[in-house]
Design a protein around this motif. Sequence first.
Motif, PDB file in Angstrom:
ATOM      1  N   ALA A 197      -3.636  -1.346  -2.411  1.00  0.00           N
ATOM      2  CA  ALA A 197      -2.386  -1.983  -2.840  1.00  0.00           C
ATOM      3  C   ALA A 197      -2.270  -1.990  -4.361  1.00  0.00           C
ATOM      4  O   ALA A 197      -1.215  -1.660  -4.916  1.00  0.00           O
ATOM      5  CB  ALA A 197      -2.303  -3.400  -2.289  1.00  0.00           C
ATOM      6  N   PHE A 198      -3.338  -2.354  -5.048  1.00  0.00           N
ATOM      7  CA  PHE A 198      -3.261  -2.410  -6.510  1.00  0.00           C
ATOM      8  C   PHE A 198      -3.192  -1.021  -7.137  1.00  0.00           C
ATOM      9  O   PHE A 198      -2.572  -0.846  -8.192  1.00  0.00           O
ATOM     10  CB  PHE A 198      -4.437  -3.217  -7.075  1.00  0.00           C
ATOM     11  N   VAL A 199      -3.797  -0.032  -6.507  1.00  0.00           N
ATOM     12  CA  VAL A 199      -3.628   1.347  -6.976  1.00  0.00           C
ATOM     13  C   VAL A 199      -2.158   1.748  -6.874  1.00  0.00           C
ATOM     14  O   VAL A 199      -1.595   2.389  -7.769  1.00  0.00           O
ATOM     15  CB  VAL A 199      -4.516   2.321  -6.159  1.00  0.00           C
ATOM     16  N   TRP A 216      -1.552  -8.281   2.558  1.00  0.00           N
ATOM     17  CA  TRP A 216      -1.843  -6.895   2.229  1.00  0.00           C
ATOM     18  C   TRP A 216      -3.066  -6.442   3.028  1.00  0.00           C
ATOM     19  O   TRP A 216      -4.070  -7.149   3.088  1.00  0.00           O
ATOM     20  CB  TRP A 216      -2.090  -6.738   0.739  1.00  0.00           C
ATOM     21  N   THR A 217      -3.004  -5.274   3.610  1.00  0.00           N
ATOM     22  CA  THR A 217      -4.080  -4.820   4.500  1.00  0.00           C
ATOM     23  C   THR A 217      -5.256  -4.208   3.748  1.00  0.00           C
ATOM     24  O   THR A 217      -6.370  -4.188   4.256  1.00  0.00           O
ATOM     25  CB  THR A 217      -3.538  -3.792   5.512  1.00  0.00           C
ATOM     26  N   ASP A 218      -5.010  -3.701   2.550  1.00  0.00           N
ATOM     27  CA  ASP A 218      -6.069  -3.066   1.757  1.00  0.00           C
ATOM     28  C   ASP A 218      -5.817  -3.397   0.293  1.00  0.00           C
ATOM     29  O   ASP A 218      -4.978  -2.789  -0.365  1.00  0.00           O
ATOM     30  CB  ASP A 218      -6.060  -1.550   1.989  1.00  0.00           C
ATOM     31  N   GLU A 229       0.811  -1.219   0.000  1.00  0.00           N
ATOM     32  CA  GLU A 229       0.000   0.000   0.000  1.00  0.00           C
ATOM     33  C   GLU A 229       0.846   1.271   0.000  1.00  0.00           C
ATOM     34  O   GLU A 229       0.357   2.349  -0.355  1.00  0.00           O
ATOM     35  CB  GLU A 229      -0.915   0.016   1.231  1.00  0.00           C
ATOM     36  N   HIS A 230       2.109   1.142   0.392  1.00  0.00           N
ATOM     37  CA  HIS A 230       3.008   2.297   0.460  1.00  0.00           C
ATOM     38  C   HIS A 230       4.398   1.878  -0.023  1.00  0.00           C
ATOM     39  O   HIS A 230       5.213   1.390   0.760  1.00  0.00           O
ATOM     40  CB  HIS A 230       3.088   2.843   1.888  1.00  0.00           C
TER      41      HIS A 230
END
Length: 264
Positions: free
Chosen positions: A114-116, A108-110, A87-88
């Motif tokens: 994450a894909f963005v 992955w938390t979101d 995500e970062h």
Amino acid sequence: MDVKYNEIGAGYSLTRQADPYLTERILYHLEPQNSKLYLDIGCGTGNYTCALANKGLNFIGVEPSERMLIEAKRRNQQIEWLIGTAEHIPTENKIFDGIIATLTIHHWTDLKKAFVELNRVLADNGKIVIFTSTPKQMKGYWLNHYFPQMLHSSIIQMPSLSDVQEAIKQTSLEITDIEIYCIEDNLQECFLYSGKNNPDRYFNELLRRGISSFSSLANIEEVKQGLSKLKSDIDNQSFESIKDRYANELGDYSFIIIQKKVAH
């Protein structure tokens, strides 16, 4: 991604070594070029990062666990290792021509975020190769018979193919191929279902410690009872019949190939 791996980092690389066959399949799907730059997201102790770098490829490893990265740096000081998450990712836009993610997407938390982020750092026409298991595949593991609570906890954290499809809708990413993988007897990396055909592997405490399902999601008593039942079934030769109940054609893991499409 979960920093729980700070706790299981010790000895992790002893049982989680890059498997030659899986490495070759990653190469096949990634189609990398020596002059390009690639990312290993959730790289852990750098098993596949190092294996691919040893083939002359330029890789950066990103991982949230400092303890994991200490081991990764020890193994290869030429590779750039960065603290970060899916995500970062601490890099500029569109700098990677390809990204790999091996057995990490469930941390992955979101998923959408994450894909963005992966879409942001991936160059136009770049590829993402994800090696993972789906909930449907995991329901076919005979481990469910011996460790039902642990497997339930593992399955519910695992994104499905439809989850991935939904997560990439808002990006330029598109799934272009899916290849299923079935555990082979000579598998060298000891992840969750690595003992499918070699159940004795699960009696190795060091191996279990390197598997997040056993080290972080399992109830100690269930593991103890499950191992006892597994040993008994192997000894009285009833294990194979139990294993056969879970036979299916879904495969055990999947390579999900994603490409960044460019609008013309």
